[in-house]
Design an enzyme around this catalytic site. Structure first.
Site, PDB file in Angstrom:
ATOM      1  N   LYS A 190       0.893  -1.165   0.000  1.00 39.35           N
ATOM      2  CA  LYS A 190       0.000   0.000   0.000  1.00 39.35           C
ATOM      3  C   LYS A 190       0.927   1.210   0.000  1.00 39.35           C
ATOM      4  O   LYS A 190       1.672   1.428   0.956  1.00 39.35           O
ATOM      5  CB  LYS A 190      -0.869  -0.023   1.251  1.00 39.35           C
ATOM      6  CG  LYS A 190      -1.701   1.234   1.482  1.00 39.35           C
ATOM      7  CD  LYS A 190      -2.616   1.047   2.706  1.00 39.35           C
ATOM      8  CE  LYS A 190      -3.404   2.310   3.025  1.00 39.35           C
ATOM      9  NZ  LYS A 190      -4.307   2.114   4.182  1.00 39.35           N
ATOM     10  N   GLU A 210      -3.436   7.038   2.262  1.00 48.45           N
ATOM     11  CA  GLU A 210      -3.760   7.192   3.685  1.00 48.45           C
ATOM     12  C   GLU A 210      -2.503   7.308   4.542  1.00 48.45           C
ATOM     13  O   GLU A 210      -2.373   6.650   5.566  1.00 48.45           O
ATOM     14  CB  GLU A 210      -4.639   6.034   4.154  1.00 48.45           C
ATOM     15  CG  GLU A 210      -5.959   5.957   3.410  1.00 48.45           C
ATOM     16  CD  GLU A 210      -6.941   4.927   3.958  1.00 48.45           C
ATOM     17  OE1 GLU A 210      -6.493   3.929   4.538  1.00 48.45           O
ATOM     18  OE2 GLU A 210      -8.150   5.154   3.791  1.00 48.45           O
ATOM     19  N   ARG A 266      -1.216  -2.214  -4.504  1.00 45.87           N
ATOM     20  CA  ARG A 266      -2.635  -1.848  -4.326  1.00 45.87           C
ATOM     21  C   ARG A 266      -2.990  -0.556  -5.067  1.00 45.87           C
ATOM     22  O   ARG A 266      -2.220   0.403  -5.071  1.00 45.87           O
ATOM     23  CB  ARG A 266      -2.959  -1.713  -2.844  1.00 45.87           C
ATOM     24  CG  ARG A 266      -2.922  -3.053  -2.137  1.00 45.87           C
ATOM     25  CD  ARG A 266      -3.201  -2.904  -0.673  1.00 45.87           C
ATOM     26  NE  ARG A 266      -4.604  -2.949  -0.329  1.00 45.87           N
ATOM     27  CZ  ARG A 266      -5.208  -2.058   0.440  1.00 45.87           C
ATOM     28  NH1 ARG A 266      -4.581  -1.000   0.883  1.00 45.87           N
ATOM     29  NH2 ARG A 266      -6.478  -2.203   0.763  1.00 45.87           N
ATOM     30  N   LYS A 309      -9.740  -2.761  -5.265  1.00 45.43           N
ATOM     31  CA  LYS A 309     -10.941  -3.048  -4.482  1.00 45.43           C
ATOM     32  C   LYS A 309     -12.142  -3.245  -5.404  1.00 45.43           C
ATOM     33  O   LYS A 309     -12.173  -2.693  -6.506  1.00 45.43           O
ATOM     34  CB  LYS A 309     -11.216  -1.920  -3.487  1.00 45.43           C
ATOM     35  CG  LYS A 309     -10.245  -1.925  -2.306  1.00 45.43           C
ATOM     36  CD  LYS A 309     -10.638  -0.945  -1.203  1.00 45.43           C
ATOM     37  CE  LYS A 309      -9.589  -1.012  -0.093  1.00 45.43           C
ATOM     38  NZ  LYS A 309      -9.889  -0.127   1.049  1.00 45.43           N
ATOM     39  N   ASP A 358     -14.459   2.328  -1.091  1.00 45.29           N
ATOM     40  CA  ASP A 358     -13.801   1.620   0.004  1.00 45.29           C
ATOM     41  C   ASP A 358     -14.740   0.609   0.664  1.00 45.29           C
ATOM     42  O   ASP A 358     -15.163   0.824   1.806  1.00 45.29           O
ATOM     43  CB  ASP A 358     -13.305   2.655   1.038  1.00 45.29           C
ATOM     44  CG  ASP A 358     -12.502   2.029   2.154  1.00 45.29           C
ATOM     45  OD1 ASP A 358     -12.141   0.859   2.037  1.00 45.29           O
ATOM     46  OD2 ASP A 358     -12.240   2.733   3.147  1.00 45.29           O
ATOM     47  N   GLU A 369      -9.883  -7.082  -4.890  1.00 46.21           N
ATOM     48  CA  GLU A 369      -9.724  -7.215  -3.441  1.00 46.21           C
ATOM     49  C   GLU A 369     -11.109  -7.072  -2.831  1.00 46.21           C
ATOM     50  O   GLU A 369     -11.776  -6.056  -3.036  1.00 46.21           O
ATOM     51  CB  GLU A 369      -8.787  -6.111  -2.925  1.00 46.21           C
ATOM     52  CG  GLU A 369      -8.655  -6.071  -1.407  1.00 46.21           C
ATOM     53  CD  GLU A 369      -7.689  -4.971  -0.922  1.00 46.21           C
ATOM     54  OE1 GLU A 369      -6.702  -4.664  -1.621  1.00 46.21           O
ATOM     55  OE2 GLU A 369      -7.952  -4.414   0.158  1.00 46.21           O
ATOM     56  N   GLU A 372     -15.938  -4.410   7.799  1.00 48.12           N
ATOM     57  CA  GLU A 372     -15.639  -3.079   8.334  1.00 48.12           C
ATOM     58  C   GLU A 372     -16.828  -2.115   8.250  1.00 48.12           C
ATOM     59  O   GLU A 372     -17.052  -1.320   9.155  1.00 48.12           O
ATOM     60  CB  GLU A 372     -14.435  -2.497   7.579  1.00 48.12           C
ATOM     61  CG  GLU A 372     -14.068  -1.113   8.033  1.00 48.12           C
ATOM     62  CD  GLU A 372     -12.911  -0.527   7.219  1.00 48.12           C
ATOM     63  OE1 GLU A 372     -12.325  -1.240   6.396  1.00 48.12           O
ATOM     64  OE2 GLU A 372     -12.609   0.657   7.432  1.00 48.12           O
ATOM     65  N   HIS A 377     -20.657   5.930   2.420  1.00 43.52           N
ATOM     66  CA  HIS A 377     -19.748   6.626   3.344  1.00 43.52           C
ATOM     67  C   HIS A 377     -20.499   7.591   4.262  1.00 43.52           C
ATOM     68  O   HIS A 377     -20.113   8.751   4.411  1.00 43.52           O
ATOM     69  CB  HIS A 377     -18.680   7.386   2.543  1.00 43.52           C
ATOM     70  CG  HIS A 377     -17.386   7.577   3.303  1.00 43.52           C
ATOM     71  ND1 HIS A 377     -17.308   8.323   4.452  1.00 43.52           N
ATOM     72  CD2 HIS A 377     -16.136   7.124   3.071  1.00 43.52           C
ATOM     73  CE1 HIS A 377     -16.073   8.334   4.901  1.00 43.52           C
ATOM     74  NE2 HIS A 377     -15.330   7.591   4.086  1.00 43.52           N
ATOM     75  N   TRP A 437     -13.119  12.549   4.211  1.00 42.25           N
ATOM     76  CA  TRP A 437     -13.432  11.614   5.290  1.00 42.25           C
ATOM     77  C   TRP A 437     -14.699  12.059   6.022  1.00 42.25           C
ATOM     78  O   TRP A 437     -14.943  11.673   7.153  1.00 42.25           O
ATOM     79  CB  TRP A 437     -12.258  11.510   6.288  1.00 42.25           C
ATOM     80  CG  TRP A 437     -11.154  10.604   5.815  1.00 42.25           C
ATOM     81  CD1 TRP A 437     -10.969  10.120   4.572  1.00 42.25           C
ATOM     82  CD2 TRP A 437     -10.069  10.073   6.606  1.00 42.25           C
ATOM     83  NE1 TRP A 437      -9.844   9.326   4.506  1.00 42.25           N
ATOM     84  CE2 TRP A 437      -9.266   9.281   5.753  1.00 42.25           C
ATOM     85  CE3 TRP A 437      -9.686  10.187   7.939  1.00 42.25           C
ATOM     86  CZ2 TRP A 437      -8.113   8.609   6.182  1.00 42.25           C
ATOM     87  CZ3 TRP A 437      -8.541   9.521   8.374  1.00 42.25           C
ATOM     88  CH2 TRP A 437      -7.765   8.741   7.509  1.00 42.25           C
TER      89      TRP A 437
HETATM   90  C1  GCV Z   1      -5.616  -0.981   6.009  1.00 43.90           C
HETATM   91  C2  GCV Z   1      -9.948   1.738   4.822  1.00 43.90           C
HETATM   92  C3  GCV Z   1      -9.738   1.237   6.236  1.00 43.90           C
HETATM   93  C4  GCV Z   1      -8.259   1.229   6.599  1.00 43.90           C
HETATM   94  C5  GCV Z   1      -7.527   0.378   5.559  1.00 43.90           C
HETATM   95  C6  GCV Z   1      -7.750   0.995   4.188  1.00 43.90           C
HETATM   96  C7  GCV Z   1      -7.035   0.215   3.095  1.00 43.90           C
HETATM   97  O1  GCV Z   1      -9.657   3.089   4.754  1.00 43.90           O
HETATM   98  O2  GCV Z   1     -10.470   2.026   7.135  1.00 43.90           O
HETATM   99  O3  GCV Z   1      -8.107   0.660   7.880  1.00 43.90           O
HETATM  100  O4  GCV Z   1      -6.156   0.313   5.875  1.00 43.90           O
HETATM  101  O5  GCV Z   1      -9.133   1.010   3.921  1.00 43.90           O
HETATM  102  O6  GCV Z   1      -7.696  -0.564   2.437  1.00 43.90           O
HETATM  103  O7  GCV Z   1      -5.849   0.386   2.926  1.00 43.90           O
END
Ligand code: GCV
Length: 724
Positions: A304, A308, A341, A377, A382, A404, A410, A538, A563
């Site tokens: 990654k 973020e 990623r 993804k 997300d 993915e 989550e 979201h 966010w």
């Molecule tokens: C592993 C979202 C999640 C993060 C995660 C991110 C990602 O933002 O909240 O915890 O980080 O996705 O897929 O990298």
């Protein structure tokens, strides 16, 4: 005294049986209890009177052990391992390991099945009826063995077998998002990896983890979070990882690691991580060489980068291709791969967040090394309860892409909500991208049917933890199961998967099988209804990602606009929704025609994605004839009522289920129903401040005022991210 003993002895017996049969969920779907249909049991006992396995590898031993355990359990008594064929022998092996299988001349059929495929067939040997599980490799035999066992667990006929199966994707991988222990502290969080005990002490659970994965064809695992920790590349951790790899290897599960781009600085003491710097290149090469000394079949890295807050090549004015190729070159001599990623976005870029991955990667199509695959993804944001498929699928013909999926829920209520996710995986895989005309399904792109991808794969963010039952919620197991089954065969349906899983986990009896598999298949849509209907996305609580938060205008962790919920729903007095049409952000332009035109037009855009692509007035007429506002309220209301119905169905099943597993689910459904109502009420009262419209008749009135929902805190939900 005699009377006392007469009561006591059976009581003790029953107690012991109960204790022995503790239904704590540990056995997952690998339950080998006596076949409870006498007719089927009789047929099986006749068809399998002994088994024969050859080969000395650890995998061949795993085959033998699994057969021994399964046949004994399912058929009720020890089935002998034989060396001479008799009527009803089950023969498992490869043409190399088994003379008998070699004599069956299966070469041509096996030839088509590659290294992991297998055949299961009835045959005759010297006039005796036998069952054959044959493959080119021991691991293929193991996969075939699990398939055969599944047939018996699900009470299928085994007298007319003609199974031939090989995986649709090459790298079928779990991504654990577990952290390494904090320095000086004990093992972190809910991970199954006992890092402090490794490499010396191996939890027997690791073997069961490997068995479970092999049983559904998962052949790879990334042990820790993609928000990576450089310590993994120190010798201390390589030894620990090697010990785990040793346990997983016989079951065909290869170990991969999350790599941190700045590892050369953090543990290598270099002053840059620039992917084109010669010292950095040399550092990664040395690190990879070292890793392969410890783990000769190490799979490779997942990365990654520039996402973020994670460092990446862009920090050095280099590209994603530069970053990925650096690591790819380091592992290439050893046969390793890099999964880079595509989950990238930057709040400094004044662009609709969901468009950024496409914009960032498209220019590099064909610029990645052969051993790089982009991990994308399922949708462009997300893992939201519903998203359209990611527009990168089909758009990078010269770069392998792997989807993915998130198994860990989550945004789906973590380990508290019952949500079977196969329908959402299936929705993505069966989406038609039209990249090569009608029928260009995502599944056909990622498995290489429509592309020249040599490297193919599917990743699933794991929900496996240290709970005795692995996933906290018993039904969380079904999502692990579904991911594996779809990674092996991207075309099977959610209902087939649910059917199999319920049969193996609970019962083959219709009175359990039918209602449970039905509500499983419906459960994802139910959750969408009470969380984010009509394309909303979201709008969850900030940080915790549990419960509603349509009012979130600032995330406590980072006050960035993308966010917040307001960024996504854009509700005001006129309407609601994100305009992503050609007159808005033009995210629709990232899809091929006619998909882009269908999404672009409010009249043809599927209503379940309406507010994803369109800004819609509160009075907009929906297909039902209702206004958008009314429809939104009814969808929320439906979601709550539907999950209440699931709860009632589950309660009715109580007499047919074991107490322990019944209770695991019952207790969570109580919270799910409660919190579905909070989602519905919280969203309705909040959106009503914009729509200023009355709640339509038949919709249950919200219990509290907006302030209550805004300040409500959950104290009994495990697995939430951060607080609140
Ligand atoms: C592993 C979202 C999640 C993060 C995660 C991110 C990602 O933002 O909240 O915890 O980080 O996705 O897929 O990298």
């Amino acid at each position: 005294m005699k009377t006392f003993l007469r009561i006591l002895i059976p009581a003790l017996f029953i107690f012991n049986l109960t204790a022995l049969n503790a239904e704590d969920g540990y056995r997952l779907w690998l339950r080998y209890d006596l076949v409870d249909n006498p007719v089927v049991l009789g047929q099986y006992r006749k068809a399998v009177t002994g088994y024969m396995t050859d080969g000395n590898s650890a995998t061949a031993t795993a085959v033998k052990n699994e057969l021994q355990m399964a046949l004994k359990g399912l058929l009720g008594s020890q089935v002998p391992l034989v060396t001479e064929v008799r009527k009803g022998t089950l023969v498992a092996g490869t043409p190399e390991s088994s003379k008998l299988i070699a004599s069956l001349k299966l070469g041509e059929r096996l030839g088509r099945l590659g290294n992991e495929g297998y055949l299961i067939t009835n045959s005759k040997y010297k006039g005796k009826k036998i069952i054959v599980i044959a493959a080119n490799t021991d691991i293929g035999v193991l996969y075939g063995t699990f398939h055969f066992i599944r047939l018996m667990q699900t009470q299928q006929g085994i007298d007319n077998l003609s199974v031939s199966s090989s995986p649709g994707t090459r790298v079928r991988i779990l991504n654990h998002w577990d952290m390494l222990p904090v320095p000086g502290g004990r093992s972190a969080g809910n991970t199954i990896w006992k890092w402090d005990d490794l490499p010396g002490k191996l939890d027997p659970r690791y073997t069961d983890y490997a068995r479970a994965n092999a049983s559904i064809g998962i052949n790879a695992t990334v042990l820790t979070n993609v928000n990576a920790d450089s310590r993994l590349l120190t010798v201390e951790y390589m030894e620990k990882v090697a010990a785990l790899a040793g346990v997983l290897r016989p079951y065909g599960v290869k170990v991969y690691l999350a790599a941190k781009v700045t590892a050369p600085m953090e543990i290598g003491k270099l002053n840059t991580a620039d992917p084109l710097d010669k010292d950095v290149i040399a550092w990664w090469k040395k690190a990879a060489d070292e890793l392969y000394k410890y783990i000769p079949d190490f799979g490779g890295f997942v990365v990654k980068a520039n996402s973020e807050g994670q460092p990446g090549p862009l920090d050095y004015n280099r590209t994603h291709a530069d970053g990925a190729n650096l690591l790819a070159d380091a592992v290439a001599p050893h046969g390793g791969i890099v999964m880079w990623r595509a989950f990238v976005y930057d709040n400094k870029v004044p662009e609709d967040r969901i468009k950024q991955p496409y914009n960032e990667f498209i220019p590099f199509d064909g610029k990645f090394r052969k051993n790089v695959i982009l991990q994308v993804k399922n949708g462009p944001l997300d893992f939201q309860p519903r998203e359209p498929f990611h527009p990168l699928f089909g758009a990078m013909p010269k770069t392998p892409l792997m989807p993915e999926f998130q198994i860990m829920q989550e945004y789906f209520g973590f380990t508290t909500h019952l949500v079977f996710l196969a329908p959402s995986y299936e929705e993505c895989l069966k989406s038609d991208t039209y990249c090569k005309g009608q029928g260009s399904l995502v599944a056909k792109i990622i498995d290489g049917t429509l592309t020249d991808y040599e490297l193919t794969g599917m990743a699933g963010v794991s929900n496996i933890g240290a709970d005795r039952n692995w996933t906290g919620h018993l039904f969380g197991q079904s999502n692990w199961y579904a991911f594996g089954r779809l990674a092996w065969d991207p075309y099977i349906s959610s209902s087939e998967i649910a059917d199999e899983w319920v049969r193996m986990t609970f019962s083959n009896k219709d009175e359990i099988l039918k209602p449970v598999s039905r509500f499983m298949v419906e459960s994802r849509e139910i959750s969408v209804n009470y969380m984010t209907p009509l394309g909303l996305h979201h709008i969850m609580a900030a940080a915790s990602h549990y419960g509603p938060g349509p009012w979130v205008d600032k995330d406590p962790r980072n006050p960035r606009e993308d966010w917040t919920s307001l960024y996504y729903h854009r509700a005001d007095g006129n309407g609601i929704g994100f305009d992503r049409t050609t007159t808005g952000s033009n995210a629709v332009g990232q899809y091929f025609p006619p998909v882009r035109d269908i999404y672009n037009n409010i009249a043809t855009c599927p209503e379940n994605l309406l507010l994803w692509f369109h800004r819609v007035s509160w009075d907009h007429k929906m297909k039902s004839g209702r206004t958008l506002w009314d429809e939104l309220c009814y969808k929320y209301n439906d979601g709550v009522n539907q999950i209440r119905e699931v709860q009632q169905v589950w309660d009715r099943l109580k007499p047919l289920l074991d107490a322990e597993r019944y209770e695991n689910v019952r207790e969570r459904l109580v919270k799910q129903v409660r919190d579905a109502r909070i989602w519905k009420d919280g969203c309705i009262v909040y959106f009503q401040t914009h729509s200023k419209k009355p709640i339509p008749p038949g919709v249950e009135k919200p219990e509290h005022d907006l302030e209550w929902y805004k300040t409500h805190r959950y104290t009994d939900i495990p697995g939430m991210f951060g607080t609140p």
